[in-house]
Structures are given as C-alpha cells and as structure tokens.
Design a protein around this motif. Structure first.
Motif, short mmCIF file in Angstrom:
data_model
loop_
_atom_site.label_atom_id
_atom_site.label_comp_id
_atom_site.label_asym_id
_atom_site.label_seq_id
_atom_site.Cartn_x
_atom_site.Cartn_y
_atom_site.Cartn_z
N PHE A 88 0.85 -1.19 0.00
CA PHE A 88 0.00 0.00 0.00
C PHE A 88 0.89 1.24 0.00
CE2 PHE A 88 -3.20 2.56 2.76
CZ PHE A 88 -3.70 3.20 1.64
N VAL A 89 0.71 2.13 -0.96
CA VAL A 89 1.61 3.29 -1.09
C VAL A 89 1.55 4.23 0.12
CG1 VAL A 89 1.68 3.29 -3.61
CG2 VAL A 89 -0.15 4.52 -2.44
N LYS A 90 0.43 4.23 0.83
CA LYS A 90 0.31 5.11 2.00
C LYS A 90 0.82 4.45 3.28
CE LYS A 90 -3.63 7.85 0.36
NZ LYS A 90 -5.02 8.29 0.66
N ASP A 91 1.09 3.14 3.23
CA ASP A 91 1.61 2.41 4.37
C ASP A 91 2.23 1.12 3.85
OD1 ASP A 91 2.20 1.02 6.65
OD2 ASP A 91 0.18 1.05 7.49
N ASN A 92 3.53 1.17 3.52
CA ASN A 92 4.16 0.02 2.86
C ASN A 92 4.37 -1.19 3.77
OD1 ASN A 92 6.35 0.77 4.44
ND2 ASN A 92 7.50 1.67 2.73
N LYS A 93 3.89 -1.10 5.02
CA LYS A 93 3.97 -2.26 5.91
C LYS A 93 2.79 -3.21 5.70
CE LYS A 93 6.55 0.14 9.55
NZ LYS A 93 6.57 0.57 10.98
N LYS A 94 1.82 -2.78 4.92
CA LYS A 94 0.68 -3.65 4.63
C LYS A 94 0.44 -3.72 3.14
CE LYS A 94 -2.37 -1.19 6.92
NZ LYS A 94 -3.66 -0.70 7.49
N THR A 95 -0.11 -4.84 2.70
CA THR A 95 -0.46 -5.01 1.29
C THR A 95 -1.87 -4.48 1.05
OG1 THR A 95 -1.40 -7.20 1.66
CG2 THR A 95 0.97 -7.08 1.12
N ILE A 96 -2.24 -4.36 -0.22
CA ILE A 96 -3.61 -3.97 -0.55
C ILE A 96 -4.59 -5.03 -0.06
CG2 ILE A 96 -5.22 -3.53 -2.44
CD1 ILE A 96 -3.35 -1.22 -1.87
N ALA A 97 -4.19 -6.29 -0.12
CA ALA A 97 -5.05 -7.37 0.39
C ALA A 97 -5.34 -7.16 1.87
CB ALA A 97 -4.38 -8.72 0.16
N LYS A 98 -4.32 -6.76 2.63
CA LYS A 98 -4.49 -6.51 4.07
C LYS A 98 -5.38 -5.30 4.31
CE LYS A 98 -3.47 -6.93 8.48
NZ LYS A 98 -4.03 -8.04 9.29
N LEU A 99 -5.19 -4.25 3.51
CA LEU A 99 -6.02 -3.05 3.61
C LEU A 99 -7.50 -3.40 3.42
CD1 LEU A 99 -6.35 0.14 3.58
CD2 LEU A 99 -6.15 -0.06 1.09
N LEU A 100 -7.77 -4.19 2.40
CA LEU A 100 -9.15 -4.57 2.10
C LEU A 100 -9.72 -5.48 3.18
CD1 LEU A 100 -8.70 -5.24 -1.72
CD2 LEU A 100 -9.89 -3.31 -0.69
N ASP A 101 -8.89 -6.39 3.67
CA ASP A 101 -9.33 -7.32 4.72
C ASP A 101 -9.71 -6.56 5.98
OD1 ASP A 101 -9.64 -10.12 5.71
OD2 ASP A 101 -8.04 -9.48 7.08
N GLU A 102 -8.91 -5.58 6.34
CA GLU A 102 -9.20 -4.78 7.54
C GLU A 102 -10.50 -3.99 7.39
OE1 GLU A 102 -4.57 -3.93 8.96
OE2 GLU A 102 -5.74 -2.35 8.00
#
Length: 278
Positions: free
Chosen positions: A248-262
């Motif tokens: 994720f460009v705004k938080d490179n510690k998480k993936t887009i998959a993680k962003l969506l899951d959250e």
C-alpha cells in the motif's frame, strides 16, 4: 484587406484548435470574418481528413461519467497535440461521448462508434466532424462501463494546464468511499495489471519463467536449487503487477489485500487508462 491582429489569430486558434498560420491565413482570406474563417478551417480540415488518418493520436484525455454510486464509465479520447487536448471543444466532445456511452449500454468501441448519438449522426461521424473543425486526427481509443454495489474513480493530471491523462475505475462489493479512493490512487500510481495471481495468463507466467531460468543457469546456480530460485524470481517479479500483492503506497507495511481485509471490502474489478499507453 482586413487588419488581422495577433489577438484575432489567438482567439481563432483557441476556438478551433487549428495551427497558428492556418488561423492567420483563414482570417486573411475571410477578411476578418470569424464565421467565414471557421468555415474555411472546417473545409480545409474535411479535405485533409484522409491525410490525418496516418498520423499518430498520442495525446488526449481520460473522461468519466457517473449515473450513480454503482454505475460509472471511463473513456479515453485521443488527439495529436496537447494544445488540442486542452481545447474546450475537445473536452466537451469527450464528455458528451462518455455520457452517451454510459447511457446507451453499448458493449465495445465498434458498437459505440456505430451508435447514433444525434439524429442521423453516429459517434464516428461526430468525431470526424470535430476532427475536420479542429484540424487533427481524433480517435476514440477505449472505454469501460462498470455497474455494481459501488463504483469509484480517480483522475490524475500530470500537468495542471492539461486535462486528466490517467484514469482509474474500480468496483467494490460494498460502499466504502475512502477505501475506493485509496485503491484507485494505488492503481493510478503503481499500474497493476491483474487483481490476483490467478488472473495472470499462463503464457505470461511461462515466458517469465523461461527468462528467469535462463538467467539462473547463466549465473551457475546448482541444478538442485534452480527450480526453487526460478519460482522465487517469477513470483517476486509478477507480484508487482498484482494489485492485491502490492504494498500500500500510504503504508508500505501492509499489502492492498491486508487493507481490504481490515475494511471488510473486496475489489471486484478495476481498469486503468493512461493516454498513449496500452
């Protein structure tokens, strides 16, 4: 002979998108009459349409139209120069065709070009008419129409003086404006080609695998380790093109998959248009 000023030429150029000398000559021939000058440029453009067909329409814009939060359309209209791309009549043409594409329900570009946008006039004819007036090749390159639970977009301007040249349309399985915007901006910036690994065509994987194996063997890696090394290299390379695998460009510690899951949201599909690119 009428006195043609630089301001007159500039005004006619802004009105028609034609070249500076063409505008000056048209005004001189029309003895300063703007309507006659415009008609002269249209006639000249109509005569040269065949010549323009072989020229490259590498500039242009991306336009959007929404009928509701679950119904969005994205369209790319091309021209030859950035001067025409920011011309008001060109922008209005793009907006008009985008709205028509959304409301007509056509499935692809050939169907859209052949559809009647005005009484007795197809989209193709309208484009050719504007091409003749403006004096450049104009081309409807592509469009997409999404309908679902929630559809959002993001348009990016690479130059504040020009219309958007990158556009993204993303469809989610539920309403979430913030996540939709974050994902759309991610797609605009990182240009993923696929949503998941499963969407990558087999021939693309095999081609990358062959390249990775050749490179690995040239490096003299042990035969027993080659398969594992190749798998790692292929996955690492292709991960950059898979939206859900990207950081994720705004938080490179998480993936887009993680962003969506959250957020409890799923991306159902997306598209990214950048003027001049596949």
């Amino acid at each position: 002979m009428a006195n043609v000023t630089a301001a007159d030429v500039k005004r006619l150029r802004e009105l028609t998108g034609s070249g500076m000398m063409d505008c000056k000559n048209a005004l001189v021939d029309a003895e300063g009459d703007f309507e006659k000058a415009v008609e002269t440029l249209r006639l000249k453009g109509a005569k040269d349409v065949g010549k323009r067909a072989e020229r490259t329409a590498g500039n242009g814009l991306v336009a959007e139209y929404f009928k509701g939060e679950g119904d969005g359309t994205l369209l790319e209209l091309n021209c030859e120069t950035d001067f025409v791309a920011k011309n008001e009549s060109f922008i209005e043409l793009a907006d008009k065709i985008t709205k028509f594409a959304a409301e007509s329900g056509v499935a692809d570009v050939p169907a859209l070009l052949g559809a009647e946008i005005e009484p007795g006039k197809t989209v193709q004819a309208l484009i050719e008419q504007n091409s003749a007036t403006i004096g450049e090749k104009l081309e409807l390159r592509r469009f997409v129409h999404f309908t679902g639970a929630y559809v959002a977009s993001y348009l990016h301007k690479s130059d504040p003086q020009l219309p958007p040249t990158t556009g993204v349309l993303v469809q989610l399985d539920k309403v979430d404006p913030q996540v939709a915007r974050d994902v759309a901006q991610q797609i605009a910036a990182m240009a993923p080609k696929y949503l998941t690994f499963e969407e990558i065509p087999a021939d693309v994987i095999e081609k990358e695998r062959a390249l990775a194996e050749t490179k690995t063997r040239e490096e003299g890696k042990p035969e027993a380790a080659i398969a594992k090394i190749v798998d790692g290299r292929v996955n690492a390379y292709l991960r950059d093109f898979v939206l859900l695998e990207q950081a994720f460009v705004k938080d490179n510690k998480k993936t887009i998959a993680k962003l969506l899951d959250e957020a409890g949201v799923k991306v159902e599909r997306f598209v990214r248009f950048k003027v001049g690119q596949a």
